[in-house]
Design an enzyme around this catalytic site. Structure first.
Site, PDB file in Angstrom:
ATOM      1  N   ILE A 121      16.674 -11.190   2.610  1.00 54.67           N
ATOM      2  CA  ILE A 121      16.228 -10.073   1.786  1.00 54.67           C
ATOM      3  C   ILE A 121      16.214 -10.526   0.342  1.00 54.67           C
ATOM      4  O   ILE A 121      17.193 -11.085  -0.149  1.00 54.67           O
ATOM      5  CB  ILE A 121      17.171  -8.853   1.912  1.00 54.67           C
ATOM      6  N   ASP A 137      19.369  -9.924  -5.886  1.00 55.94           N
ATOM      7  CA  ASP A 137      18.942 -11.292  -6.181  1.00 55.94           C
ATOM      8  C   ASP A 137      18.315 -11.404  -7.562  1.00 55.94           C
ATOM      9  O   ASP A 137      18.576 -12.341  -8.287  1.00 55.94           O
ATOM     10  CB  ASP A 137      17.934 -11.746  -5.120  1.00 55.94           C
ATOM     11  N   HIS A 158       7.127   3.334 -11.678  1.00 52.55           N
ATOM     12  CA  HIS A 158       6.084   4.172 -12.264  1.00 52.55           C
ATOM     13  C   HIS A 158       4.764   3.450 -12.143  1.00 52.55           C
ATOM     14  O   HIS A 158       4.652   2.284 -12.503  1.00 52.55           O
ATOM     15  CB  HIS A 158       6.371   4.440 -13.743  1.00 52.55           C
ATOM     16  N   CYS A 191       3.433   6.973  -8.389  1.00 47.96           N
ATOM     17  CA  CYS A 191       2.308   7.878  -8.581  1.00 47.96           C
ATOM     18  C   CYS A 191       1.020   7.104  -8.300  1.00 47.96           C
ATOM     19  O   CYS A 191       0.908   5.945  -8.675  1.00 47.96           O
ATOM     20  CB  CYS A 191       2.255   8.365 -10.033  1.00 47.96           C
ATOM     21  N   SER A 197       3.549  11.194  -7.338  1.00 48.30           N
ATOM     22  CA  SER A 197       4.643  11.263  -6.377  1.00 48.30           C
ATOM     23  C   SER A 197       5.799  11.984  -7.030  1.00 48.30           C
ATOM     24  O   SER A 197       6.177  11.673  -8.148  1.00 48.30           O
ATOM     25  CB  SER A 197       5.099   9.857  -5.997  1.00 48.30           C
TER      26      SER A 197
END
Lengths: 383, 487
Positions: A73, A111, A155, A197, A223
């Protein structure tokens, strides 16, 4: 007599069983991937963007729970909410109000942190073009048999995602990065989820094969965030990821839930925005793609008492044609999608030929001018 | 021929002599009516600004402050009032600011406490005590943010006035104790109790920022927080409060950022406290005459308070240092609906919690505005055109005068050209009024202060009267000058 029928039944039973065993084994490798990676990115900083960090951490938590280890990950968080001075509960990041669920926990491995989360670093992680001194935890060491989950939140706007209040990544750059990954054999299949969004604009420009994309809102929609916590004083999560987390909490490593259920997460009644998805570049049918193909790292274990003949090449299970459509061929790296299909997603425009009558008329005009200047008597030489 | 007329048709409005002449004659003919129209339009525009459909609702512009989603938990309103009574008792005993008691109390609450002495020579003697020298002490305590670097600070101040501000000091100390127990502060909070209102506040600000604009004498500050982001000044004079008044006007008519007023109003609405501006409560009937005149009065009060130039609260001195500040006054108007000290403490707690979230100074909202009510505002872009129209009148009058000076005198009626040359005025006749007016200006500027002492010695007037009378004397002397009455 009875023994004969019994023997014949038994033999047919055996043969059918052995057929199913071979089929089962064939199903083991139906998805084509052998390892799973996840790249989870939160691109916003500042205390009032707490919810973006909580979004990313909740997906991180689900992905870890379903089996992907930290070594596979790459977690990029642009700001440290847990240790922000304004956090009344230091070392925690909550996703549900009344502090029900702490997604920070005590085994989070970030990370890329803080100012290291930049567009350049993100693209370098995806394409693998990192300086030799980069530690392994900061690399995406995927190969051509890796299924990668990429989750972005922050954003965004129509065609871009804002990184850290100072730069942006555009949908064209992202599509090109994925194409680089395809050409360098860095993924088998890739699931791209974005919660910003106008998120659907970010996957409009993809053109590489084996990409599936989900977004929390369409172009022109925002959103929305979910619920504030009054003790902490900020919104804790965004709606789409909140319901995604609820959906993922029901998934366990052996569950057979497929992508079609994921597309139904957070309908407009809950999300207020309209989530979107894109599957045209994905070569398997989404109904046959398991959630755990991307969100978990599943080692399939089956017990059998039969001996299985592995010397014959395993035929992949033929996908049953739906509505009689031709099944898509799975492409290996050598036989990529034809170049024209890659580059020209729209139907290619044919070269323009002038209409046929035009040439005839042009020559007539030339001849008439010739004979007007030089005299009509030459005309009879033609006819 | 035809070419010339084509040329003149293509020339611009002002470069074409014919058109220009037409325009100028229009200007001179219609000058008075246009000026009257402009004046009335300007006044009507300004009055119309108070009409609610022409105003905008206030909204929070700063992203970091967001909405009022915090949970206020301040519990100790009664204890704060008790502390206030203790403060009043000690103040009476000390006959001024009870410095030692304040230092001890603030230290008991876990603040870093420092004091500052200051003294100021007044130009005119103090009205109450007939003395020229004012001496005092400021006491302030700094609550250090538990985890943050000491780069930014917020200020909460309550003036220790000889009148009645004890409840405010009590609430300040109560809030200090409550804030000390929280861990979410990202900025230092400075709790300041200043003596002699504006003089003490000015001394503190000058000491904090190492400036010396007024020539005051103050001891340097031993303790300091970072740069101050916002400040609130409290004035509470009774145990029972029915409404809170917001005072924005500062020194020279400067106003804090509108977001501070928006924050106050947002919390008023959330907690349910009656809030006023200019001491007037907001009305709902904007379409009635009474409602409209109420808005006009509120707006004109704000204009007049700004025009006076003096700060209307201790906060007014912060504005010069680009620190957004406002004063909150608690008013007891004997209504039925009363607010207790705990609620006011919660309102302040909520405001400070939101200010704590700030990452930059308040700058997203307007700095120049008028408020016909606490929920509506008019920005400078909307009220400046009214003044623009009034300024246009001056421009038109000036143009008119200039045109009259430039055009030659008209022919006399019987056709004889006036052959007399208008003699160009001599240098002396122009220079003399110029010099005299400048000398008068210098006299008006310097003489009143200089002759004040002499005037007080020889004439039975007080110092303030002496200043005014000297100015009038200079004016009267100017009337006697020959050039002023000539022609």
């Amino acid at each position: 007599m009875k023994i004969l029928t019994l023997l014949s039944l038994f033999s047919t039973f055996l043969t059918t069983n052995s057929n199913t065993i071979e089929d089962n084994v064939g199903q083991f490798f139906s998805s084509g991937h052998t390892n799973n990676w996840a790249v989870l990115v939160c691109t916003s900083r500042f205390w009032f963007n707490y919810r973006h960090v909580a979004n990313t951490l909740s997906v991180y938590r689900s992905v870890k729970r379903l089996g992907i280890p930290d070594s596979h990950i790459v977690l990029m968080l642009a700001d440290d909410m847990a240790c922000n001075h304004r956090n009344p509960k230091p070392a925690t990041v909550f996703s549900h109000k009344n502090m029900e669920l702490n997604v920070y926990g005590d085994d989070v491995e970030v990370d890329y942190r803080g100012y290291e989360v930049t567009v350049e670093n993100f693209l370098r992680v995806l394409t693998g073009r990192l300086p030799p001194s980069t530690p392994r935890s900061k690399r995406l060491l995927s190969d051509d048999r890796s299924n990668i989950l990429i989750y972005l939140t922050g954003h965004g706007g129509n065609g871009f995602l804002k990184f850290q209040d100072s730069e942006e990544i555009s949908n064209v750059e992202l599509a090109d990065a994925f194409e680089q990954m395809w050409q360098k054999r860095r993924y088998n299949e890739l699931l791209f989820i974005i919660d910003t969004c106008q998120g659907a604009s970010m996957y409009e420009r993809f053109y590489s094969p084996n990409l599936m994309a989900l977004a929390s809102s369409q172009v022109g929609e925002d959103s929305l965030s979910h619920q504030p916590d009054l003790a902490i004083g900020v919104h804790l999560m965004d709606r789409y990821t909140f319901y995604l987390l609820e959906f993922l909490e029901d998934i366990h490593p052996a569950s057979k839930t497929n992508m079609n259920d994921l597309f139904k997460v957070c309908p407009k009644s809950q999300c207020v925005s309209t989530p979107g998805h894109r599957t045209d570049l994905f070569l398997r049918d989404p109904g046959s793609v398991l959630i755990t193909d991307f969100f978990g790292s599943v080692r399939k274990v089956e017990l059998t008492m039969e001996t299985i003949n592995l010397t014959d090449p395993i035929k992949e299970v033929e996908q049953s044609a739906v509505n009689g459509e031709l099944q898509k061929e799975t492409y290996s790296y050598v036989d990529q999608l034809p170049v024209s299909e890659i580059i020209h997603q729209k139907p290619k425009q044919k070269d323009w030929h002038p209409p046929d009558g035009f040439i005839l008329g042009l020559w007539t005009l030339i001849l008439l001018v010739f004979f007007k200047t030089y005299g009509v008597k030459h005309l009879k030489h033609i006819f | 021929g035809p070419v010339c007329s084509v040329l003149s048709d293509n020339m611009g409005l002002l470069s074409d002599p014919n058109r220009r002449q037409a325009l100028i004659s229009l200007l001179t003919r219609l000058n008075a009516p246009i000026c009257v129209v402009c004046y009335m339009a300007g006044v009507a525009w300004f009055m119309g600004l108070a009409f609610e459909p022409f105003t905008l609702r206030t909204y929070m512009s700063e992203n970091a402050m967001g909405s009022t989603m915090v949970e206020e938990r301040f519990p100790a309103g009664e204890r704060a009032l008790a502390t206030g009574r203790e403060f009043a008792a000690h103040k009476k005993k000390a006959g001024g600011m009870p410095v030692d008691w304040l230092v001890k109390t603030m230290q008991a609450r876990g603040l870093e406490v420092f004091t500052q002495r200051f003294s100021r020579t007044l130009p005119f003697p103090d009205e109450n005590k007939e003395r020229y020298m004012v001496k005092g002490t400021n006491v302030y305590g700094i609550l250090r943010a538990p985890r943050a670097p000491r780069t930014e600070a917020l200020v909460l101040t309550a003036p220790c006035s000889p009148g009645d501000n004890n409840q405010a000091v009590g609430l300040l100390l109560g809030l200090a104790q409550y804030f000390r127990n929280q861990i979410y502060w990202a900025k230092d909070i400075i709790f300041l109790v200043n003596e002699h209102d504006l003089i003490g506040m000015q001394a503190w600000l000058e000491g904090y920022h190492h400036t010396n604009t007024t020539g005051m004498d103050w001891s340097p500050l031993q303790g300091r927080g970072g740069s101050i982001q916002a400040a609130l000044s409290l004035e509470l004079s009774s145990d029972v409060i029915t409404s809170l008044d917001l005072v924005l006007e500062g020194l020279n008519g400067q106003l804090p950022n509108l977001d501070l007023a928006n924050l106050f109003y947002a919390f008023c609405q959330k907690i349910g406290v009656l809030c006023t501006i200019q001491g007037k409560l907001q009305r709902n009937d904007w379409d009635s005459v009474a409602g409209y005149s109420h808005s006009v009065q509120t707006m004109m009060l704000m204009v007049m308070k700004q025009a006076s130039g003096r700060p209307w609260g201790d906060h007014g001195l912060f504005l010069r240092y680009h620190i957004e500040a406002a004063t909150i006054k608690g008013i007891n108007s004997f209504r039925q609906y009363k607010t207790d000290a705990t609620t006011i403490g919660r309102l302040l707690e909520g405001m400070y919690r939101k200010l704590n979230n700030l990452l930059e100074r308040l700058h997203q909202s307007y700095f120049f505005y008028l408020m016909p009510s606490l929920s509506h505002f008019v920005s400078i872009g909307y009220y400046m055109p009214a003044f623009g129209l009034l300024a246009v009148i001056l421009l038109l009058r000036a143009l008119d005068l200039w045109v009259q000076l430039v055009t030659p005198p008209p022919r006399t009626e019987d056709g004889i050209v006036d052959a007399e040359q208008v003699s160009s005025p001599g240098v002396l006749s122009v220079l003399t009024p110029l010099v005299i007016s400048h000398l008068t200006g210098v006299a008006l500027y310097t003489l009143p202060i200089q002759f004040q002492e002499m005037a007080v010695e020889h004439f039975p007037v007080s110092e303030t009267e002496a200043v005014v009378l000297t100015a009038i004397a200079v004016y009267t002397a100017g009337l006697a000058l020959p050039h002023n009455t000539h022609r």
